[in-house]
Design an enzyme around this catalytic site. Structure first.
Site, PDB file in Angstrom:
ATOM      1  N   ASP A 193       0.853  -1.188   0.000  1.00  0.00           N
ATOM      2  CA  ASP A 193       0.000   0.000   0.000  1.00  0.00           C
ATOM      3  C   ASP A 193       0.890   1.241   0.000  1.00  0.00           C
ATOM      4  O   ASP A 193       2.037   1.200   0.472  1.00  0.00           O
ATOM      5  CB  ASP A 193      -0.918   0.016   1.222  1.00  0.00           C
ATOM      6  CG  ASP A 193      -1.935   1.151   1.151  1.00  0.00           C
ATOM      7  OD1 ASP A 193      -2.580   1.304   0.094  1.00  0.00           O
ATOM      8  OD2 ASP A 193      -2.069   1.899   2.136  1.00  0.00           O
ATOM      9  N   GLU A 222       0.720   5.784   0.428  1.00  0.00           N
ATOM     10  CA  GLU A 222       0.007   7.039   0.664  1.00  0.00           C
ATOM     11  C   GLU A 222       0.704   8.099  -0.191  1.00  0.00           C
ATOM     12  O   GLU A 222       1.921   8.019  -0.417  1.00  0.00           O
ATOM     13  CB  GLU A 222       0.020   7.431   2.136  1.00  0.00           C
ATOM     14  CG  GLU A 222      -0.666   6.434   3.065  1.00  0.00           C
ATOM     15  CD  GLU A 222      -2.147   6.276   2.815  1.00  0.00           C
ATOM     16  OE1 GLU A 222      -2.755   7.210   2.248  1.00  0.00           O
ATOM     17  OE2 GLU A 222      -2.692   5.218   3.175  1.00  0.00           O
ATOM     18  N   GLU A 269      -6.943  17.514   0.954  1.00  0.00           N
ATOM     19  CA  GLU A 269      -7.760  16.299   1.008  1.00  0.00           C
ATOM     20  C   GLU A 269      -6.904  15.071   1.338  1.00  0.00           C
ATOM     21  O   GLU A 269      -7.318  14.195   2.107  1.00  0.00           O
ATOM     22  CB  GLU A 269      -8.484  16.077  -0.319  1.00  0.00           C
ATOM     23  CG  GLU A 269      -9.491  17.159  -0.675  1.00  0.00           C
ATOM     24  CD  GLU A 269      -8.844  18.375  -1.328  1.00  0.00           C
ATOM     25  OE1 GLU A 269      -9.590  19.335  -1.630  1.00  0.00           O
ATOM     26  OE2 GLU A 269      -7.605  18.381  -1.538  1.00  0.00           O
ATOM     27  N   HIS A 328      -4.207  10.881   5.403  1.00  0.00           N
ATOM     28  CA  HIS A 328      -3.065  10.197   6.032  1.00  0.00           C
ATOM     29  C   HIS A 328      -2.408  10.967   7.173  1.00  0.00           C
ATOM     30  O   HIS A 328      -1.668  10.381   7.971  1.00  0.00           O
ATOM     31  CB  HIS A 328      -2.014   9.820   4.986  1.00  0.00           C
ATOM     32  CG  HIS A 328      -1.505  10.946   4.140  1.00  0.00           C
ATOM     33  ND1 HIS A 328      -0.833  12.021   4.650  1.00  0.00           N
ATOM     34  CD2 HIS A 328      -1.563  11.148   2.787  1.00  0.00           C
ATOM     35  CE1 HIS A 328      -0.480  12.837   3.671  1.00  0.00           C
ATOM     36  NE2 HIS A 328      -0.927  12.346   2.527  1.00  0.00           N
ATOM     37  N   HIS A 331      -5.617   6.774   7.495  1.00  0.00           N
ATOM     38  CA  HIS A 331      -5.009   5.792   6.609  1.00  0.00           C
ATOM     39  C   HIS A 331      -3.502   5.783   6.852  1.00  0.00           C
ATOM     40  O   HIS A 331      -2.863   6.832   6.950  1.00  0.00           O
ATOM     41  CB  HIS A 331      -5.273   6.149   5.143  1.00  0.00           C
ATOM     42  CG  HIS A 331      -6.675   5.899   4.713  1.00  0.00           C
ATOM     43  ND1 HIS A 331      -6.996   5.255   3.544  1.00  0.00           N
ATOM     44  CD2 HIS A 331      -7.856   6.201   5.309  1.00  0.00           C
ATOM     45  CE1 HIS A 331      -8.311   5.184   3.426  1.00  0.00           C
ATOM     46  NE2 HIS A 331      -8.851   5.760   4.488  1.00  0.00           N
ATOM     47  N   ASP A 340      -2.783  -0.406   6.750  1.00  0.00           N
ATOM     48  CA  ASP A 340      -3.675  -0.831   5.676  1.00  0.00           C
ATOM     49  C   ASP A 340      -3.184  -2.114   5.016  1.00  0.00           C
ATOM     50  O   ASP A 340      -3.978  -2.970   4.619  1.00  0.00           O
ATOM     51  CB  ASP A 340      -3.822   0.284   4.635  1.00  0.00           C
ATOM     52  CG  ASP A 340      -4.678   1.441   5.139  1.00  0.00           C
ATOM     53  OD1 ASP A 340      -5.144   1.368   6.295  1.00  0.00           O
ATOM     54  OD2 ASP A 340      -4.866   2.414   4.394  1.00  0.00           O
TER      55      ASP A 340
END
Length: 236
Positions: free
Chosen positions: A7, A9, A52, A57, A152, A157
């Site tokens: 994953d 970010e 956003e 995160h 997140h 995750d």
């Protein structure tokens, strides 16, 4: 079989607009068991995150400025995923960022490093057509606690996705073991002879069972707004 659950970010939604990766995590599974081996890196993107993205995160520019740039850790990522099946939720998003970062440092596309890329989101949509298939929704569906997921984070995750993936694919292990044509020994020393699948009885579905199955597929078609995966495959 070695699998990596990955994953990232990012600072925003599109690397073509100059957005960068700010965090990458990879969790290792071997033969469907978590090994405890993982790679987790924060990255300095040399830019601010969109508001956003920051809300998702929580990784501030000040925090990230103290971490290495992707060019400094690219070899760690490449070495960790080398030859493995890499499982990513909504893989297209992460891959476009990984490819953009690798291109900046003169390395080939991410897919050339891996044995296979598997998109767990596409797999979930096939299993649960017409339903929400975000990571949070899948955690709820499979009874996996994500109460600690207030923001997140790539490592958290990845760990949650590993549990979700094992739950989603639990019924897909082979029922017939291949002993390669030879006898073998079980863990308790008992001799296990080569299995002959030809002796299995085939029990075809009766008319009532077939009709019930077709009725259930009609429900899936209506929920998904298109032919379900079984009918789609049958028509190929």
């Amino acid at each position: 079989m070695r699998q990596i659950i990955l994953d990232t970010e990012t600072t925003g939604l599109d690397p073509a607009q100059g957005h960068r990766i700010v965090e990458v995590a990879c969790v290792e599974m071997v033969n469907r068991s978590l090994t405890g081996n993982h790679l987790h890196l924060y990255l300095n993107p040399d830019r601010d995150s969109d508001p956003e993205a920051l809300a998702v995160h929580g990784l501030t520019t000040e925090f990230l400025s103290n971490h290495p740039r992707f060019s400094e850790i690219a070899h760690h990522v490449c070495d960790f995923v080398q030859g493995a099946e890499v499982i990513i939720h909504n893989a297209a998003f992460d891959l476009k960022f990984l490819d953009a970062e690798l291109k900046k440092v003169g390395r080939p596309a991410f897919t050339t490093l891996c044995g296979k890329i598997t998109d767990s989101l596409l797999h979930a949509r096939e299993l649960h057509p017409g339903k929400r298939n975000s990571l949070d929704a899948l955690c709820e569906r499979y009874g996996i606690s994500n109460a600690h997921r207030t923001l997140h984070g790539a490592l958290l995750d990845s760990e949650l996705l590993a549990e979700v993936w094992l739950a989603m694919t639990r019924g897909q292990d082979a029922l017939i073991m291949d002993f390669g044509g030879a006898d073998t020994q079980s863990a308790n020393g008992m001799k296990m002879e080569r299995f002959d699948a030809s002796v299995l009885r085939v029990l075809p579905a009766g008319p009532d069972e077939t009709a019930a199955h077709e009725a259930y597929l009609d429900i899936l078609d209506k929920a998904a707004g298109k032919p379900c995966v079984w009918r789609a495959q049958a028509s190929e």
